[in-house]
Design a protein around this motif. Sequence first.
Motif, PDB file in Angstrom:
ATOM      1  N   LEU A  85       0.862  -1.240   0.126  1.00  0.00           N
ATOM      2  CA  LEU A  85      -0.121  -0.130  -0.001  1.00  0.00           C
ATOM      3  C   LEU A  85       0.775   1.163   0.041  1.00  0.00           C
ATOM      4  O   LEU A  85       1.877   1.449   0.780  1.00  0.00           O
ATOM      5  CB  LEU A  85      -0.924   0.006   1.261  1.00  0.00           C
ATOM      6  N   VAL A  86       0.736   2.121  -0.988  1.00  0.00           N
ATOM      7  CA  VAL A  86       1.643   3.065  -1.169  1.00  0.00           C
ATOM      8  C   VAL A  86       0.834   4.445  -1.263  1.00  0.00           C
ATOM      9  O   VAL A  86      -0.426   4.562  -1.806  1.00  0.00           O
ATOM     10  CB  VAL A  86       2.471   3.100  -2.488  1.00  0.00           C
ATOM     11  N   GLN A  87       1.197   5.594  -0.405  1.00  0.00           N
ATOM     12  CA  GLN A  87       0.287   6.782  -0.605  1.00  0.00           C
ATOM     13  C   GLN A  87       1.341   7.934  -0.586  1.00  0.00           C
ATOM     14  O   GLN A  87       1.915   8.126   0.349  1.00  0.00           O
ATOM     15  CB  GLN A  87      -0.670   6.809   0.529  1.00  0.00           C
ATOM     16  N   ARG A 114      10.444  -2.674  -7.444  1.00  0.00           N
ATOM     17  CA  ARG A 114      11.355  -2.459  -6.317  1.00  0.00           C
ATOM     18  C   ARG A 114      10.533  -1.205  -5.945  1.00  0.00           C
ATOM     19  O   ARG A 114      10.465  -0.167  -6.432  1.00  0.00           O
ATOM     20  CB  ARG A 114      12.855  -1.874  -6.897  1.00  0.00           C
ATOM     21  N   ILE A 115      10.147  -1.404  -4.528  1.00  0.00           N
ATOM     22  CA  ILE A 115       9.370  -0.305  -3.897  1.00  0.00           C
ATOM     23  C   ILE A 115       9.873  -0.177  -2.469  1.00  0.00           C
ATOM     24  O   ILE A 115       9.955  -1.128  -1.521  1.00  0.00           O
ATOM     25  CB  ILE A 115       7.920  -0.651  -3.727  1.00  0.00           C
ATOM     26  N   GLY A 116      10.781   0.952  -2.500  1.00  0.00           N
ATOM     27  CA  GLY A 116      11.407   1.144  -1.211  1.00  0.00           C
ATOM     28  C   GLY A 116      12.150   2.245  -0.881  1.00  0.00           C
ATOM     29  O   GLY A 116      12.063   3.461  -1.675  1.00  0.00           O
ATOM     30  N   TRP A 117      13.380   2.210   0.081  1.00  0.00           N
ATOM     31  CA  TRP A 117      14.169   3.762   0.264  1.00  0.00           C
ATOM     32  C   TRP A 117      15.355   3.142   0.602  1.00  0.00           C
ATOM     33  O   TRP A 117      15.584   1.787   0.749  1.00  0.00           O
ATOM     34  CB  TRP A 117      13.411   4.414   1.223  1.00  0.00           C
TER      35      TRP A 117
END
Length: 136
Positions: A85-87, A114-117
């Motif tokens: 879940l991204v917002q 790739r979803i991240g930091w």
Amino acid sequence: MKKDDCIFCKIANGEIPARTVYEDDKFRAVLDLGPATDGHTLILPKEHADNLFDLPEEYAKELIPVAQKIGSMMKAGLKCDGMNLVQNNGQVAGQTVMHFHLHLIPRYENDGQRIGWKVGERTDEEFDAIRKRIVG
Ligand code: AMP
Ligand code: ZN
């Protein structure tokens, strides 16, 4: 209130066709046109809010139950292995459409996304000072 020049107001209220996967009196969920993975969905409030901070409370408190419902439909139908879940709020945070939306991004083994930091580091003093800035 709807905003005349807002594309997500128009989608949420059915004035522009979109691939709806869920609708109730407050929200419409549609497939994202630039999907990160198969089934990437956006939950849009039917009332305009720029971002999380001006989303009316009556919407905010129904959002997670709605996300749970849609996420479960997606899990069952898509057989995904996980879900992000991204917002995003504000341009600097990656928000490109200034009408609140919650991304539901199904994840599949080896989907190549790739979803991240970048993981950071802080000293104890830095953490304490940062915490103080938040809580006062
Ligand atoms: P954000 O970067 O969080 O503001 O996300 C905006 C998202 O809206 C992106 O993932 C776009 O692919 C998606 N998007 C933009 N226009 C449309 C549209 N007309 N219908 C569906 N998704 C859209
Ligand atoms: Zn809007």
